[in-house]
Write a protein that holds these residues in place. Structure first.
Motif, PDB file in Angstrom:
ATOM      1  N   THR A 147       0.852  -1.186   0.000  1.00  0.00           N
ATOM      2  CA  THR A 147       0.000   0.000   0.000  1.00  0.00           C
ATOM      3  C   THR A 147       0.889   1.237   0.000  1.00  0.00           C
ATOM      4  O   THR A 147       2.072   1.169   0.353  1.00  0.00           O
ATOM      5  CB  THR A 147      -0.913   0.049   1.240  1.00  0.00           C
ATOM      6  N   VAL A 148       0.312   2.356  -0.365  1.00  0.00           N
ATOM      7  CA  VAL A 148       1.046   3.618  -0.368  1.00  0.00           C
ATOM      8  C   VAL A 148       1.605   3.898   1.021  1.00  0.00           C
ATOM      9  O   VAL A 148       2.775   4.266   1.180  1.00  0.00           O
ATOM     10  CB  VAL A 148       0.130   4.768  -0.852  1.00  0.00           C
ATOM     11  N   ASP A 149       0.783   3.703   2.056  1.00  0.00           N
ATOM     12  CA  ASP A 149       1.231   3.992   3.429  1.00  0.00           C
ATOM     13  C   ASP A 149       2.386   3.097   3.854  1.00  0.00           C
ATOM     14  O   ASP A 149       3.323   3.556   4.523  1.00  0.00           O
ATOM     15  CB  ASP A 149       0.071   3.844   4.413  1.00  0.00           C
ATOM     16  N   VAL A 150       2.347   1.831   3.480  1.00  0.00           N
ATOM     17  CA  VAL A 150       3.432   0.900   3.849  1.00  0.00           C
ATOM     18  C   VAL A 150       4.730   1.293   3.151  1.00  0.00           C
ATOM     19  O   VAL A 150       5.797   1.325   3.773  1.00  0.00           O
ATOM     20  CB  VAL A 150       3.038  -0.563   3.523  1.00  0.00           C
ATOM     21  N   VAL A 151       4.658   1.606   1.863  1.00  0.00           N
ATOM     22  CA  VAL A 151       5.857   2.012   1.128  1.00  0.00           C
ATOM     23  C   VAL A 151       6.478   3.248   1.787  1.00  0.00           C
ATOM     24  O   VAL A 151       7.677   3.291   2.058  1.00  0.00           O
ATOM     25  CB  VAL A 151       5.529   2.293  -0.359  1.00  0.00           C
TER      26      VAL A 151
END
Length: 142
Positions: free
Chosen positions: A103-107
């Motif tokens: 996900t964007v947040d994880v990256v």
């Protein structure tokens, strides 16, 4: 430049190119996830914002510039990919470019804070704009 120096340089260049080609033909320990994809050519050429192309294209340039040394699809010099292969044992692809669960947040979390032996990358290294592009690249659904 004298003739022996030019000849020596040419011989070294041919040797490096031959070794590089041989290394890219090595069998992959990563199974089906590696064979069909080219190995990223890593070189950190700029710390500036990648400002050409779509977000995904800019993200691919950021990945190549900052991430591929550790996270390329090929086994050569890819300690991050090797580590993820050992961690997940094939339940998800080891190469970040092949993952569909990011996900964007994880990256953004992993890039800014680091994880395990991966160092954090500061805004002076990977700008917020580049991080947004990288997240777009790694989370696109191919």
């Amino acid at each position: 430049m004298n003739r022996p120096t030019r000849l020596s340089s040419a011989v070294v260049l041919v040797a490096v190119l031959a070794a590089s080609a041989a290394a890219q033909e090595a069998p992959s320990p990563f199974g089906d996830y590696q064979g069909a994809f080219p190995i990223a050519a890593w070189s950190r050429t700029t710390a500036g914002v990648e400002d050409r192309g779509s977000a995904v294209e800019r993200g691919a340039a950021v990945f190549n510039n900052w991430c591929s040394a550790c996270h390329s699809r090929g086994p050569q010099n890819a300690p991050g990919t090797t580590s993820l292969q050992m961690k997940y044992q094939g339940s998800v692809p080891a190469a970040l470019e092949d993952r569909r669960d990011l996900t964007v947040d994880v990256v953004k979390l992993f890039v800014r804070n680091g994880v395990a032996t991966m160092p954090q990358l500061r805004k002076t290294e990977v700008s917020d704009a580049d991080l947004d592009a990288l997240a777009a690249y790694l989370t696109q659904r191919r």
